[in-house]
Write an enzyme that holds these catalytic residues in place. Sequence first.
Site, PDB file in Angstrom:
ATOM      1  N   TYR A   1       0.852  -1.203   0.000  1.00 45.09           N
ATOM      2  CA  TYR A   1       0.000   0.000   0.000  1.00 45.09           C
ATOM      3  C   TYR A   1       0.880   1.242   0.000  1.00 45.09           C
ATOM      4  O   TYR A   1       1.810   1.341   0.798  1.00 45.09           O
ATOM      5  CB  TYR A   1      -0.895   0.016   1.240  1.00 45.09           C
TER       6      TYR A   1
ATOM      7  N   THR B   1      -4.552   6.702 -21.379  1.00 43.49           N
ATOM      8  CA  THR B   1      -4.333   5.366 -20.824  1.00 43.49           C
ATOM      9  C   THR B   1      -2.915   4.983 -21.225  1.00 43.49           C
ATOM     10  O   THR B   1      -2.305   5.627 -22.081  1.00 43.49           O
ATOM     11  CB  THR B   1      -5.322   4.342 -21.409  1.00 43.49           C
TER      12      THR B   1
ATOM     13  N   GLU C   1      -0.404   4.864  -0.352  1.00 46.31           N
ATOM     14  CA  GLU C   1      -1.163   6.117  -0.479  1.00 46.31           C
ATOM     15  C   GLU C   1      -0.245   7.316  -0.311  1.00 46.31           C
ATOM     16  O   GLU C   1       0.632   7.314   0.566  1.00 46.31           O
ATOM     17  CB  GLU C   1      -2.262   6.204   0.590  1.00 46.31           C
TER      18      GLU C   1
ATOM     19  N   ASP D   1      -7.374  14.300 -24.552  1.00 44.51           N
ATOM     20  CA  ASP D   1      -7.405  12.905 -24.115  1.00 44.51           C
ATOM     21  C   ASP D   1      -6.755  12.102 -25.235  1.00 44.51           C
ATOM     22  O   ASP D   1      -7.381  11.756 -26.232  1.00 44.51           O
ATOM     23  CB  ASP D   1      -8.852  12.463 -23.885  1.00 44.51           C
TER      24      ASP D   1
ATOM     25  N   ARG E   1      -2.095  -1.913 -18.272  1.00 43.79           N
ATOM     26  CA  ARG E   1      -3.391  -1.234 -18.194  1.00 43.79           C
ATOM     27  C   ARG E   1      -3.331  -0.171 -17.107  1.00 43.79           C
ATOM     28  O   ARG E   1      -2.890  -0.442 -15.992  1.00 43.79           O
ATOM     29  CB  ARG E   1      -4.498  -2.231 -17.867  1.00 43.79           C
TER      30      ARG E   1
ATOM     31  N   LYS F   1      -2.539   1.351 -24.731  1.00 42.24           N
ATOM     32  CA  LYS F   1      -2.943   1.263 -26.143  1.00 42.24           C
ATOM     33  C   LYS F   1      -1.683   1.373 -27.006  1.00 42.24           C
ATOM     34  O   LYS F   1      -0.821   0.507 -26.899  1.00 42.24           O
ATOM     35  CB  LYS F   1      -3.996   2.334 -26.444  1.00 42.24           C
TER      36      LYS F   1
HETATM   37  N1  DSN Z   1     -12.324   0.768 -24.858  1.00 44.33           N
HETATM   38  C1  DSN Z   1     -11.456   1.745 -25.435  1.00 44.33           C
HETATM   39  C2  DSN Z   1     -11.464   1.686 -26.924  1.00 44.33           C
HETATM   40  O1  DSN Z   1     -11.550   0.597 -27.442  1.00 44.33           O
HETATM   41  O2  DSN Z   1     -11.343   2.710 -27.593  1.00 44.33           O
HETATM   42  C3  DSN Z   1     -11.680   3.138 -24.986  1.00 44.33           C
HETATM   43  O3  DSN Z   1     -12.157   3.227 -23.718  1.00 44.33           O
END
Ligand code: DSN
Length: 421
Positions: A54, A228, A56, A201, A237, A231
């Site tokens: 943990y 994120t 925090e 974003d 993730r 990707k």
């Molecule tokens: N699920 C993602 C996508 O496939 O674009 C975005 O949140």
Amino acid sequence: MPIYTALQAADPDVYNALMGEMQRQREGVELIASENYISCAVLETMGTVFNNKYSEGYPSKRYYGGQQFTDIVESLAIERAKKLFKAGHANVQPHAGAPANIATYFALMEPGDTIMGMDLSHGGHLTHGHPVTYITKIFKFVRYKMKDVETGEIDYDEMREIARREKPKVLMGGFSAYPRELNYAKMQAIAKEVGAVSIMDMAHIAGLIAGGALRNPFDDGFDLCLTTTHKTLRGPRGGMILTREEELGKKIDKQVFPGFQGGPIMQMVAAKAVAFGEAMKPEFKVYAHQIIKNAKHMAQYFMDHGVKLITNGTDNHMMLIDCITSWNMSGKEVEHLFDSIGITLNKNMIADDPRKPMDPSGVRLGTPAITTRGMKEPEMEKLAGFMLKAIEIRADETALRKLHEEVKEFCLRYPVPGIDK
Ligand code: DSN
């Protein structure tokens, strides 16, 4: 293939599902635009004892003891992220993209304030104001759109008009189904004129920005970037928030913890550090540029074969096919057909789609995962050829089974990181 002996002995059910998934990833083509294959180093880090801790707070300012090593990995992740994206401040703790967005909204606005983002039917994201998300009960969302769906150009005049009228606190770029580049300089000028904070974003394209294949919104004066990390950026993730200025970053930190989340998921933070380290290497630049070359090549191949792409091409890693116009099939039917030959993509709404999200007019596909697997332009033609063949023989189950075998045999020539190497 990695060996999971402890898991095999402890839980054969989960072990068998994992083996099945590994086989699916090796034998199939991954074209979901938001998916990728992470490296062995990132994968290993995610399965470490950092899970047990943990933490925090933030490096050197924690609520619990025993943070000598968590501080090291979180500081590495922060410093690498700042360098990679030319940011003044980085928060690497968001558990995912949606929490990063929500913490950011609360750092910048009071309930009832207005956010302006891309219209969801033109490619925007759920967290930018879809009525099914609870965030729309707290903030008011107004939207801008494409001026011309044939080119994908955003209507910046309309954006300015709406911004002057609605006075949003936040002007937001970002999308999950838009294959074109935004004009950050024009957006920044509009944000400045109406006194809004500019946010990109960049979840889908963060890896392309990090690799220098697409423009960095900070270069055009944006205040904040959300992303994120799993990707195109090819990390674990998770989410991340970057700001241009340190002051805004401090507000963000308070909203992430204690405002919105509890303890960070420290094995993921450590894995983010590893992924950002990988993204700083020259070979990541080559990968990022190749993703776009592959997408452009596949898009052209499809269009040369009579396929209708939304915006008639792509500037990034993704394509949207209008399946009704191209093949008189729905997106759901096409997703299902390609699944049957081992090619995975997702059904998707197209601009101003008259159909429903679970049975829309289009499919979305992208090249990040296949590029990681080492595929280049000739392989793009081969894959598009498999898909066009499947459409042609869709009524013939025996021929489809034979095509599926061909796809498998083709895929096994391209090793999957974390499974084959
Ligand atoms: N699920 C993602 C996508 O496939 O674009 C975005 O949140």
